[in-house]
Write an enzyme that holds these catalytic residues in place. Structure first.
Site, PDB file in Angstrom:
ATOM      1  N   LYS A 117     -15.320   0.747   3.495  1.00  0.00           N
ATOM      2  CA  LYS A 117     -15.648  -0.602   2.991  1.00  0.00           C
ATOM      3  C   LYS A 117     -17.140  -0.911   3.193  1.00  0.00           C
ATOM      4  O   LYS A 117     -17.916  -0.021   3.457  1.00  0.00           O
ATOM      5  CB  LYS A 117     -14.760  -1.640   3.671  1.00  0.00           C
TER       6      LYS A 117
HETATM    7  C1  LIG Z   1      -8.887  -0.746   2.067  1.00  0.00           C
HETATM    8  C2  LIG Z   1      -8.064  -1.778   1.443  1.00  0.00           C
HETATM    9  C3  LIG Z   1      -7.032  -2.389   2.150  1.00  0.00           C
HETATM   10  C4  LIG Z   1      -6.597  -1.952   3.512  1.00  0.00           C
HETATM   11  O1  LIG Z   1      -7.576  -2.139   4.508  1.00  0.00           O
HETATM   12  P1  LIG Z   1      -7.269  -1.603   6.005  1.00  0.00           P
HETATM   13  O2  LIG Z   1      -8.347  -2.228   6.822  1.00  0.00           O
HETATM   14  O3  LIG Z   1      -7.346  -0.110   5.937  1.00  0.00           O
HETATM   15  O4  LIG Z   1      -5.913  -2.094   6.362  1.00  0.00           O
HETATM   16  C5  LIG Z   1      -6.330  -3.412   1.526  1.00  0.00           C
HETATM   17  N1  LIG Z   1      -6.642  -3.818   0.287  1.00  0.00           N
HETATM   18  C6  LIG Z   1      -7.635  -3.249  -0.433  1.00  0.00           C
HETATM   19  C7  LIG Z   1      -7.945  -3.762  -1.791  1.00  0.00           C
HETATM   20  C8  LIG Z   1      -8.376  -2.204   0.124  1.00  0.00           C
HETATM   21  O5  LIG Z   1      -9.346  -1.640  -0.598  1.00  0.00           O
END
Ligand SMILES: *Cc1c(COP(=O)(O)O)cnc(C)c1O
Length: 297
Positions: A180
């Site tokens: 992210k």
């Molecule tokens: C990465 C992601 C998640 C999950 O995030 P985590 O921190 O790994 O639980 C949920 N929704 C979207 C759209 C994502 O890209």
């Protein structure tokens, strides 16, 4: 090789971790609180609750809304699976709504078509950090008392109509997975404007416990905690939070660089036959009318 994401980490993050280690307090504590306050200020939200993941943050939002068996929650047809999984955790049914081919985001019109008397909430996703049309979606949902939860896993630092993602809805969840915008290794954050739900969300994050471990640690007399409802363990650690505080300081630079790269991809790929690039949504949101009926789509 072109990596999807490369974490932007430096000696400052390592030093912050070393400081936590030396302090003797590594679980969720003062650094988690400081991270929550810093992020809330950054995105213009009154309350923030740090979590072990974005998945946990989304699940807490649905739990706080009392989503459960018999309810329906609308989610975009295109997202990471966690968006749908958190709905299944609650026992509610997932109702998929199509995304718009131009932005790859769920649209107000698709939500309007997916609504039923059982719809309790809608999870919208800002795909790849490109904001969905929050204003139009709220216009559809609010009169029907359907809650809007933003899965902003990839959208920390994005803006919608000039204001940061995080300042528009009752519930907005971020991810700090290394894929992210900023990272804490693993981690997440839920920001909310619903002051009356914050205490319950914090309890649900911490096994449903009425008093946090940090509060008990600070107390001079023994405190017997209570467990008013079934909770989860969605805590973040102070090790992660310390990294997050440093990362937050890099956010503007990271977003600026990503915008530069996105523009470059858009320019260089735009002419390729058979390939279309995501429309820059800021312009679109301000110029397109809200379309609610099926026929005009
Ligand atoms: C990465 C992601 C998640 C999950 O995030 P985590 O921190 O790994 O639980 C949920 N929704 C979207 C759209 C994502 O890209």
């Amino acid at each position: 090789m072109i990596p999807v994401m490369r974490p932007w980490l430096g000696p400052e993050e390592a030093a912050a971790v070393a400081e936590v280690m030396a302090s003797g307090w590594v679980a969720q504590g003062p650094r988690a609180t400081a991270f929550e306050n810093a992020l809330a200020a950054k995105v213009g939200a009154p309350h923030a609750i740090a979590t072990s993941s974005c998945t946990g943050a989304l699940h807490l939002a649905l739990a706080a809304l009392d989503v459960g068996p018999g309810d329906e929650v609308i989610a975009p047809s295109l997202s990471f699976i966690a968006t749908a999984n958190v709905i299944r955790y609650t026992g509610a049914s997932v109702v998929f709504a199509d995304v718009d081919p131009d932005t790859q985001n769920i649209s107000a019109a698709a939500i309007a078509r997916a609504l039923s008397p059982r719809t309790k909430a809608v999870i919208i996703v800002h795909q790849g950090g490109v904001p969905a049309n929050i204003g139009a979606i709220r216009q559809v949902c609010e009169p029907l008392k359907v809650a809007v939860v933003e899965d902003a896993a990839c959208a920390l630092g994005s803006t919608y109509k000039g204001a940061p993602i995080g300042s528009h809805s009752d519930f907005v969840a971020y991810s700090f997975h290394p894929r992210k915008v900023i990272t804490t290794g693993e981690g997440g954050m839920l920001v909310t404007r619903r002051a009356e739900l914050v205490g319950r969300i914090r309890r649900l994050r911490d096994h449903g416990m009425s008093i946090s471990a940090a509060q008990r640690h600070e107390s001079r007399t023994p405190i017997i905690e209570q467990y008013p409802e079934t909770g989860f363990n969605y805590r973040i650690s102070d090790i992660q939070a310390a990294v997050g505080i440093v990362q937050l300081g890099r956010l503007d630079a990271i977003v600026a660089r990503r915008r530069q790269l996105a523009l470059r991809y858009q320019r260089r790929l735009a002419g390729l036959p058979g390939l279309s690039v995501v429309i820059r949504s800021t312009l679109q949101h301000d110029q397109l009318p809200v379309v609610l009926d099926h026929a005009s789509r």
